[in-house]
Design a protein around this motif. Structure first.
Motif, short mmCIF file in Angstrom:
data_model
loop_
_atom_site.label_atom_id
_atom_site.label_comp_id
_atom_site.label_asym_id
_atom_site.label_seq_id
_atom_site.Cartn_x
_atom_site.Cartn_y
_atom_site.Cartn_z
N TRP A 100 -9.57 4.15 -4.04
CA TRP A 100 -10.22 4.04 -2.73
C TRP A 100 -10.15 2.61 -2.22
N GLN A 101 -10.41 1.62 -3.08
CA GLN A 101 -10.36 0.21 -2.68
C GLN A 101 -8.95 -0.19 -2.25
N LEU A 102 -7.95 0.31 -2.98
CA LEU A 102 -6.57 0.04 -2.58
C LEU A 102 -6.30 0.61 -1.19
N PHE A 103 -6.66 1.89 -1.00
CA PHE A 103 -6.41 2.54 0.29
C PHE A 103 -7.13 1.80 1.41
N TYR A 104 -8.43 1.55 1.24
CA TYR A 104 -9.23 0.92 2.29
C TYR A 104 -8.70 -0.47 2.63
N ASN A 105 -8.46 -1.29 1.64
CA ASN A 105 -8.03 -2.67 1.90
C ASN A 105 -6.63 -2.73 2.51
N PHE A 106 -5.73 -1.90 2.06
CA PHE A 106 -4.40 -1.88 2.68
C PHE A 106 -4.46 -1.28 4.08
N ALA A 107 -5.39 -0.34 4.32
CA ALA A 107 -5.58 0.19 5.68
C ALA A 107 -6.08 -0.92 6.61
N MET A 108 -6.99 -1.75 6.13
CA MET A 108 -7.49 -2.86 6.95
C MET A 108 -6.38 -3.88 7.22
N VAL A 109 -5.54 -4.12 6.23
CA VAL A 109 -4.39 -5.01 6.43
C VAL A 109 -3.50 -4.44 7.52
N GLY A 110 -3.23 -3.14 7.44
CA GLY A 110 -2.40 -2.50 8.47
C GLY A 110 -3.04 -2.56 9.84
N LEU A 111 -4.35 -2.40 9.90
CA LEU A 111 -5.06 -2.42 11.18
C LEU A 111 -5.08 -3.81 11.80
N LEU A 112 -5.26 -4.83 10.98
CA LEU A 112 -5.39 -6.20 11.49
C LEU A 112 -4.07 -6.93 11.58
N GLY A 113 -3.01 -6.36 11.04
CA GLY A 113 -1.75 -7.07 10.89
C GLY A 113 -0.87 -7.10 12.11
N PHE A 114 -1.43 -7.40 13.27
CA PHE A 114 -0.62 -7.54 14.47
C PHE A 114 0.32 -8.73 14.29
N GLY A 115 1.58 -8.52 14.58
CA GLY A 115 2.56 -9.58 14.46
C GLY A 115 3.13 -9.71 13.06
N GLY A 116 2.74 -8.84 12.17
CA GLY A 116 3.24 -8.89 10.79
C GLY A 116 2.08 -8.87 9.83
N VAL A 117 2.21 -8.09 8.78
CA VAL A 117 1.09 -7.91 7.85
C VAL A 117 1.14 -8.83 6.64
N MET A 118 2.25 -9.53 6.43
CA MET A 118 2.32 -10.37 5.23
C MET A 118 1.18 -11.39 5.15
N PRO A 119 0.88 -12.14 6.21
CA PRO A 119 -0.24 -13.09 6.09
C PRO A 119 -1.56 -12.41 5.77
N TRP A 120 -1.78 -11.25 6.36
CA TRP A 120 -3.03 -10.51 6.12
C TRP A 120 -3.08 -9.97 4.70
N ALA A 121 -1.96 -9.44 4.22
CA ALA A 121 -1.92 -8.90 2.85
C ALA A 121 -2.13 -10.01 1.83
N ARG A 122 -1.49 -11.14 2.06
CA ARG A 122 -1.65 -12.27 1.15
C ARG A 122 -3.10 -12.74 1.12
N GLN A 123 -3.70 -12.88 2.32
CA GLN A 123 -5.09 -13.32 2.38
C GLN A 123 -6.01 -12.34 1.66
N MET A 124 -5.79 -11.05 1.88
CA MET A 124 -6.63 -10.04 1.26
C MET A 124 -6.47 -10.04 -0.26
N MET A 125 -5.23 -10.02 -0.74
CA MET A 125 -4.98 -9.89 -2.18
C MET A 125 -5.29 -11.17 -2.95
N VAL A 126 -5.02 -12.34 -2.36
CA VAL A 126 -5.18 -13.61 -3.07
C VAL A 126 -6.53 -14.27 -2.78
N ASP A 127 -6.85 -14.46 -1.50
CA ASP A 127 -8.03 -15.24 -1.13
C ASP A 127 -9.33 -14.43 -1.17
N ARG A 128 -9.35 -13.29 -0.47
CA ARG A 128 -10.61 -12.55 -0.35
C ARG A 128 -10.94 -11.73 -1.58
#
Length: 188
Positions: free
Chosen positions: A14-42
């Motif tokens: 569930w955490q994987l699904f939810y967090n990757f869904a949020m990355v997809g939702l917020l990732g306007f212009g490309g999701v790599m920065p959002w995915a990196r921030q979520m997986m590494v920083d947050r």
């Protein structure tokens, strides 16, 4: 690629699904920065080095890099179900938004305000990508081989504008050779 790092959180499906869904939702212009921030920083699921390894591995497979990162990471944690939930989460909102935007685009694209909005988003997306690139560079091991491979790749892509397949055909063997030579010098 190394196994999961000791002490790192082990997210549920569930955490994987939810967090990757949020990355997809917020990732306007490309999701790599959002995915990196979520997986590494947050969430601190992986270290900077581990994220770079996931991204590097993901780049060698067909398809979007971050989807590949999600598949590899989710598979490592939960097998096939982990790979599936990361991809489904990542693509859920962008798919819905893109379909709706397609309808809106067909109806309102000729309006100048709509074109200005899309034009205003471009520098932000570019800045996000550049910022992520600089963070990846900062975490890259500082060796002559790595810097040489980076510069070669940059010149082939940005200056000579070669197709990706050609860049990879040149850079992969060159990087391997540089790494091998560097390791030989260090050992000898």
């Amino acid at each position: 690629m190394p196994d999961l790092e000791p002490g790192q959180p082990h997210p549920s499906l569930w955490q994987l699904f939810y967090n990757f869904a949020m990355v997809g939702l917020l990732g306007f212009g490309g999701v790599m920065p959002w995915a990196r921030q979520m997986m590494v920083d947050r969430r601190q699921w992986v270290s900077e080095q581990a994220f770079n390894e996931l991204l590097t591995t993901g780049q060698f497979f067909p398809g979007p890099n971050i989807a590949n990162v999600g598949i590899i990471y989710g598979r490592r944690l939960h097998g096939l179900p982990g790979a599936i939930v990361t991809v489904c989460g990542l693509y859920l909102f962008p798919s819905l938004i893109t379909v709706l935007a397609g309808f809106a685009y067909a109806k309102w694209w000729s309006h100048e305000v709509v074109q200005q909005v899309f034009g205003a988003v471009m520098p932000i997306a570019t800045g996000l990508m550049l910022g992520t690139t600089l963070r990846l560079l900062k975490a890259m091991p500082r060796t002559l081989a790595n810097y040489s491979a980076f510069v070669l790749t940059f010149v082939l892509m940005a200056v000579l504008v070669l197709p990706l397949w050609m860049v990879l055909l040149i850079c992969i063997p060159s990087s391997l050779a540089l790494s091998f030579i560097g390791a030989q010098k260090a050992a000898g």
